[in-house]
Each structure stands twice: as C-alpha cells, then as structure tokens.
Motif scaffolding. Sequence first.
Motif, PDB file in Angstrom:
ATOM      1  N   ARG A  36       0.882  -1.177   0.000  1.00 38.16           N
ATOM      2  CA  ARG A  36       0.000   0.000   0.000  1.00 38.16           C
ATOM      3  C   ARG A  36       0.917   1.224   0.000  1.00 38.16           C
ATOM      4  O   ARG A  36       1.596   1.523   0.983  1.00 38.16           O
ATOM      5  N   ILE A  37       0.950   1.884  -1.162  1.00 43.79           N
ATOM      6  CA  ILE A  37       1.977   2.891  -1.449  1.00 43.79           C
ATOM      7  C   ILE A  37       1.344   4.274  -1.541  1.00 43.79           C
ATOM      8  O   ILE A  37       0.300   4.437  -2.168  1.00 43.79           O
ATOM      9  N   GLY A  83      -2.281   8.078   9.168  1.00 42.05           N
ATOM     10  CA  GLY A  83      -2.735   7.893  10.550  1.00 42.05           C
ATOM     11  C   GLY A  83      -3.730   6.750  10.693  1.00 42.05           C
ATOM     12  O   GLY A  83      -3.811   6.113  11.744  1.00 42.05           O
ATOM     13  N   LYS A  84      -4.484   6.501   9.635  1.00 42.00           N
ATOM     14  CA  LYS A  84      -5.459   5.392   9.651  1.00 42.00           C
ATOM     15  C   LYS A  84      -4.790   4.053   9.371  1.00 42.00           C
ATOM     16  O   LYS A  84      -5.458   3.018   9.294  1.00 42.00           O
ATOM     17  N   GLY A  85      -3.485   4.066   9.161  1.00 45.08           N
ATOM     18  CA  GLY A  85      -2.769   2.800   8.904  1.00 45.08           C
ATOM     19  C   GLY A  85      -2.989   2.266   7.497  1.00 45.08           C
ATOM     20  O   GLY A  85      -2.865   1.063   7.263  1.00 45.08           O
ATOM     21  N   LEU A  86      -3.287   3.164   6.546  1.00 44.09           N
ATOM     22  CA  LEU A  86      -3.604   2.707   5.192  1.00 44.09           C
ATOM     23  C   LEU A  86      -2.392   2.697   4.256  1.00 44.09           C
ATOM     24  O   LEU A  86      -2.491   2.266   3.114  1.00 44.09           O
ATOM     25  N   VAL A  87      -1.254   3.188   4.767  1.00 46.94           N
ATOM     26  CA  VAL A  87      -0.063   3.325   3.909  1.00 46.94           C
ATOM     27  C   VAL A  87       1.093   2.528   4.510  1.00 46.94           C
ATOM     28  O   VAL A  87       1.427   2.697   5.680  1.00 46.94           O
ATOM     29  N   ASP A  88       1.699   1.658   3.681  1.00 48.34           N
ATOM     30  CA  ASP A  88       2.860   0.887   4.158  1.00 48.34           C
ATOM     31  C   ASP A  88       4.177   1.568   3.843  1.00 48.34           C
ATOM     32  O   ASP A  88       5.168   1.374   4.545  1.00 48.34           O
ATOM     33  N   VAL A  89       4.204   2.314   2.743  1.00 47.83           N
ATOM     34  CA  VAL A  89       5.478   2.850   2.273  1.00 47.83           C
ATOM     35  C   VAL A  89       5.201   4.064   1.381  1.00 47.83           C
ATOM     36  O   VAL A  89       4.171   4.119   0.707  1.00 47.83           O
ATOM     37  N   VAL A  90       6.125   5.029   1.419  1.00 49.91           N
ATOM     38  CA  VAL A  90       6.025   6.179   0.515  1.00 49.91           C
ATOM     39  C   VAL A  90       7.130   6.061  -0.530  1.00 49.91           C
ATOM     40  O   VAL A  90       8.289   5.813  -0.183  1.00 49.91           O
ATOM     41  N   LEU A  91       6.750   6.224  -1.795  1.00 47.03           N
ATOM     42  CA  LEU A  91       7.721   6.206  -2.890  1.00 47.03           C
ATOM     43  C   LEU A  91       7.591   7.503  -3.670  1.00 47.03           C
ATOM     44  O   LEU A  91       6.489   7.869  -4.091  1.00 47.03           O
ATOM     45  N   THR A  92       8.715   8.217  -3.839  1.00 46.27           N
ATOM     46  CA  THR A  92       8.668   9.411  -4.687  1.00 46.27           C
ATOM     47  C   THR A  92       9.827   9.379  -5.674  1.00 46.27           C
ATOM     48  O   THR A  92      10.809   8.658  -5.478  1.00 46.27           O
TER      49      THR A  92
END
Length: 349
Positions: free
Chosen positions: A156-157, A229-238
């Motif tokens: 989830r990115i 904050g809702k825990g919907l993102v595992d990792v950020v990719l830019t």
Amino acid sequence: MEGIFKYDPVSFDEAASCAVILDQSRLPWEKSFLRIDTAEGMYDAIRQLKVRGAPAIGIAAAFGLYAVALKADDESLRDTFFEASALLRSSRPTAVNLSYALDRMEACYREHGELPSGRIRVALRNEAFRIKEEDAAMCMSVAMNALPLIERSGLRILTHCNAGHLAVSRLGTALGPVYLAMAKGLSPKVYADETRPLFQGARLTAFELMEAGIDVTLICDNMASYVMGKGLVDVVLTGCDRIAANGDVANKIGTSSVAILARHYGIPFYVLGPSSTIDPACPDGSAVEIEQRDGAEVTSMYFARPVAPAGVKVLNPAFDITPAEMITAIITERGVFYPPYDFTGRRDG
Ligand code: MRU
C-alpha cells in the motif's frame, strides 16, 4: 509488461525529423502528441510542462537538439546547435537531468565536431537515442532494486506528483516497482496525492495507473496525514529532480511534507531515481535552484476558474528539498543507498 504502456511519452520520428511528445498539459482530458523540430518549440514545451518529469525533460531536450541539428545548414551547424542547447538549458532550473542530457549532447558534438556535418548529425542521433535507452534500462534496474523493499514493507503505497511512465522513457521511477509488482501477479494499491498546484498526481499519476489497471485512490495533498494515521499506507515512494551529494533531494513541492509525515508515522520513505539525477557538484539542498512559477497556477484551478481573490500575493515554488535525514533510502540502478549517503561507490540492492 509489454501490454501495459500504450504509448511512448517522448520519441523521435525519423521520417519527419522531429521530436514527438505526448502533451501532458492536456491530460487526462485529451491524448495528443506534439511534433517539435525547433529549439523555441522545445523550450516552450518544457517550460509549459507539456513534457515534464525529470528524465523525460532530459530526453526531450536531447531529441529537440538533434532535430535542430538536422534542420541547420552545414555552415551554421555548430553555432545553431550550441545556441539551441543554451536556450533549452534555461527552460527549467531544478531537474538536473536536463543539463545532464544537454552536457552529453554538447560533449558528443565536441568529440565529433571535426567530422563532416553528416557524421556529426549521426553521432548526435546516436547519443540522443542512447540517453533514452539508458534511461529505460536504469528505470528497470531501479524498479528491480526497489521491489524487494516494498514487498517487505507492504504494497500500500503513497506517492506524490507523477514519477511514472509519463515522466521518463519507460516504466517510471517511483511507480516502476508498482508496475513490476503488478506484472508479478501482486496487487499493489496506490494513494496518489493530487499535487497542487498543477495536479500532476490527479491528472497524470491517477490517469496512468488507471490505464494500467492498477488500484489507485486519489487524495488531496492535505489528506496524507489522515491516510497514514489510519494505517492505510505501508510505504512512501517518490521520484526526484536532483539528488545532492549529501542525499538531500529536490522533488515536487510538498515532497518534504510527505517525508516529515512518514517519519512521524514510522512509515519508510524511499526516493527512487536514475543515477543521472545525482548531482555530485551540488553539495546539499541549499545549492539547488528552486524554480519559481507563475502565481496564476495557484490562483486558478488548473486552466479553469480562479480559486483565489484577484491580486492575492502568491508564493509558487515548484520544488522543495527533503533533507537527507528524512529519507529512509535512495534507490538507484546502482543499488540501495542508506544514510549517511555516499554515492561514489556501488551499493547492493
Ligand atoms: O514540475 P514537474 O511535473 O516536472 O515535476 C516532476 C517531479 O517533481 C517528479 O517527481 C520528478 O521529476 C521525478 S520524475 C521520474
């Protein structure tokens, strides 16, 4: 992978002797291609973000220069070529890939400058095509280096701006591992920041991911904290427009805010790009020139009605610097680099 990408964002039409770019300023409403064979035409296309995304700008400039060289007469070839290169170099300041590509084209001219003009043109052609092919190969390697990391963190990115197929030669940087994951039968899920003021996330990232059949959810820029904050993102990719020698990264305005949020929520923040985006001559982020763009981009919703009172004072920096210490790792085709950053050697992916 072959069926995923239906068109080439930057190419060269050899029969017509012109660069061909997908006009990104008209996406997602209309898919149209521009054919460019003058320095002024390519300058305007880059300046007006008809072609945008750091690697794509460099490739377009190289093809533009080659087109100019084809049109120039033999006597004025050298002067016309170097004047065109100087003009293109001035089109946008922040992404280093533009000057990287122009430096290579100029070096190629100097190396072959004593040859008959026909052979100079052949050398310029080969160099421009090589810049594009190398970019495609680098994007694939970046994606392969990144995929194991995101498989580990979760698929989830969240991404900012557009660093996908449209922004490069092929595949993308930040979105490269997303496409690879899909090709592997996995189910990546992407949150795309809309990316005010020019909506590259909404217009381009959402568009290209939907076209590829990838699960994408568009959010306003100010919703990133909510989804994290809702825990919907595992990792950020830019992606990145310039990586300084110390690991500071210039990328689309708002990237540093996302990095700070990711740090707050304990989410890995990865920057992905070809090593042509590393600028060893730039010691840190403070040395990067941040493009300042027209205030109308902020006061008007992209080509629609104004969203602010007429005459309001506007600040419109197009990029910002994410400090090296906010970045979990920088992933290039040469491997995964962790802080403290040292790009002089190879790292294993
Ligand atoms: O102003 P833009 O749309 O050219 O900005 C593009 C970005 O900031 C991208 O994230 C960056 O160029 C990386 S593209 C692989």
